[in-house]
Design a protein around this motif. Structure first.
Motif, short mmCIF file in Angstrom:
data_model
loop_
_atom_site.label_atom_id
_atom_site.label_comp_id
_atom_site.label_asym_id
_atom_site.label_seq_id
_atom_site.Cartn_x
_atom_site.Cartn_y
_atom_site.Cartn_z
N LEU A 133 -11.07 11.16 36.99
CA LEU A 133 -10.09 10.10 36.81
C LEU A 133 -10.16 9.13 37.98
O LEU A 133 -10.66 9.47 39.05
N LEU A 134 -9.65 7.94 37.76
CA LEU A 134 -9.56 6.94 38.82
C LEU A 134 -8.18 6.99 39.44
O LEU A 134 -7.17 6.95 38.75
N MET A 135 -8.15 7.12 40.76
CA MET A 135 -6.88 7.06 41.49
C MET A 135 -6.80 5.66 42.08
O MET A 135 -7.58 5.29 42.97
N ARG A 136 -5.87 4.85 41.59
CA ARG A 136 -5.77 3.45 42.00
C ARG A 136 -4.35 3.11 42.41
O ARG A 136 -3.40 3.84 42.11
N ALA A 137 -4.21 2.00 43.10
CA ALA A 137 -2.88 1.54 43.48
C ALA A 137 -2.08 1.16 42.24
O ALA A 137 -2.61 0.57 41.29
N ALA A 138 -0.81 1.51 42.25
CA ALA A 138 0.06 1.17 41.13
C ALA A 138 0.29 -0.33 41.07
O ALA A 138 0.29 -1.03 42.09
N GLU A 139 0.47 -0.82 39.84
CA GLU A 139 0.72 -2.23 39.59
C GLU A 139 2.04 -2.38 38.84
O GLU A 139 2.55 -1.39 38.29
N PRO A 140 2.61 -3.57 38.79
CA PRO A 140 3.88 -3.74 38.07
C PRO A 140 3.84 -3.25 36.63
O PRO A 140 4.85 -2.75 36.11
N ALA A 141 2.67 -3.33 35.99
CA ALA A 141 2.56 -2.88 34.61
C ALA A 141 2.72 -1.37 34.47
O ALA A 141 2.92 -0.86 33.36
N ASP A 142 2.65 -0.65 35.60
CA ASP A 142 2.79 0.81 35.58
C ASP A 142 4.24 1.27 35.72
O ASP A 142 4.51 2.47 35.65
N ASP A 143 5.16 0.36 35.95
CA ASP A 143 6.54 0.74 36.26
C ASP A 143 7.17 1.61 35.17
O ASP A 143 7.84 2.61 35.47
N ASP A 144 6.96 1.26 33.91
CA ASP A 144 7.57 2.03 32.82
C ASP A 144 7.02 3.45 32.79
O ASP A 144 7.76 4.41 32.54
N PHE A 145 5.71 3.59 33.02
CA PHE A 145 5.12 4.92 33.05
C PHE A 145 5.71 5.76 34.18
O PHE A 145 6.09 6.92 33.98
N ILE A 146 5.82 5.17 35.36
CA ILE A 146 6.36 5.88 36.51
C ILE A 146 7.80 6.30 36.27
O ILE A 146 8.18 7.46 36.47
N LEU A 147 8.62 5.38 35.83
CA LEU A 147 10.03 5.69 35.59
C LEU A 147 10.20 6.68 34.45
O LEU A 147 11.17 7.46 34.43
N GLY A 148 9.26 6.68 33.52
CA GLY A 148 9.32 7.62 32.41
C GLY A 148 9.08 9.07 32.83
O GLY A 148 9.38 9.99 32.06
N LEU A 149 8.55 9.27 34.04
CA LEU A 149 8.31 10.62 34.54
C LEU A 149 9.53 11.21 35.26
O LEU A 149 9.50 12.38 35.64
N VAL A 150 10.58 10.42 35.45
CA VAL A 150 11.74 10.89 36.20
C VAL A 150 12.31 12.19 35.65
O VAL A 150 12.67 13.09 36.43
N PRO A 151 12.41 12.39 34.32
CA PRO A 151 12.96 13.67 33.82
C PRO A 151 12.18 14.89 34.30
O PRO A 151 12.75 15.99 34.38
N ARG A 152 10.92 14.73 34.64
CA ARG A 152 10.13 15.87 35.10
C ARG A 152 10.57 16.34 36.48
O ARG A 152 10.25 17.47 36.88
N PHE A 153 11.29 15.51 37.20
CA PHE A 153 11.71 15.85 38.55
C PHE A 153 12.95 16.76 38.57
O PHE A 153 13.38 17.19 39.62
N THR A 154 13.54 16.98 37.40
CA THR A 154 14.74 17.83 37.34
C THR A 154 14.61 18.91 36.26
O THR A 154 15.62 19.41 35.78
N SER A 155 13.39 19.26 35.88
CA SER A 155 13.20 20.24 34.81
C SER A 155 13.15 21.67 35.35
O SER A 155 12.25 22.45 35.06
N PHE A 156 14.13 21.99 36.18
CA PHE A 156 14.27 23.32 36.77
C PHE A 156 15.73 23.47 37.19
O PHE A 156 16.51 22.53 37.09
#
Length: 203
Positions: free
Chosen positions: A52-75
């Motif tokens: 995979l490519l590890m690249r700097a995040a761009e504004p277009a990635d914001d929705d993807f990043i924020l969509g991962l928030v529920p994974r931070f409390t799944s315990f």
């Protein structure tokens, strides 16, 4: 704990990092790697059999990043910590960093050859309280649904360590909830140990 967000929840083993021939950063987005840093603006990482490519995040990635928030409390959260409140706190902190105004904050996306985001990593350069020397703090690390158990968490952790070494950091640090046992086992298996405990008493 350093920062208001927490390392995420789903991880597995395997993986490494190799340089990419991606073009350098143009310096227009504060989230990107500064041009005076020795670290490449993008690199390839190996998650098991997948590159995979590890690249700097761009504004277009914001929705993807924020969509991962529920994974931070799944315990199981500590007593007195409600998932909705914790999730909203993490979301607010991420939004603060996504606007590109926070110095020493670096956000990365792990992306497939097809251009699909698979994971997210947020690193911060902070000064060690005791030595005053720079540390690299893993503020957030999460993989998307479907990428559990494929070595992507380990690959991004390897990327973070290389980033920290390239930036001449003294330590690679992170914070994790006590109840996030899977993440704790993962980090301990990758050389992390508990340095300090933050204790709280709900009032």
């Amino acid at each position: 704990m350093v920062a208001l967000s927490w390392p995420a929840v789903q991880f597995a083993g395997g993986g490494g990092a190799t340089p990419s021939t991606a073009p350098p950063d143009d310096g227009k987005d504060a989230r990107r790697i500064p041009p005076d840093r020795p670290f490449a603006a993008a690199m390839h990482i190996q998650a098991a059999d997948t590159e995979l490519l590890m690249r700097a995040a761009e504004p277009a990635d914001d929705d993807f990043i924020l969509g991962l928030v529920p994974r931070f409390t799944s315990f199981e959260l500590p007593p007195g910590r409600k998932k909705l409140v914790v999730s909203e706190g993490i979301r607010r902190d991420l939004l603060k960093h996504l606007d590109g105004s926070q110095p020493g904050s670096f956000l990365f996306i792990a992306e497939t050859d097809e251009g699909e985001p698979a994971g997210f990593l947020h690193l911060q350069i902070v000064n060690d309280f005791f030595s005053g020397k720079p540390n690299c703090h893993i503020s957030d690390l999460a993989v998307a649904n479907g990428w559990d158990g494929k070595g992507l968490g380990r690959a991004m952790l390897d990327f973070a360590e290389r980033f920290a070494r390239e930036h001449r950091c003294e330590r690679l640090t992170l914070s994790v909830f006590v109840g996030n046992e899977r993440a704790r086992r993962f980090y301990e298996a990758n050389g992390f140990s508990t340095e300090m405990l933050r204790m709280a008493k709900p009032l």
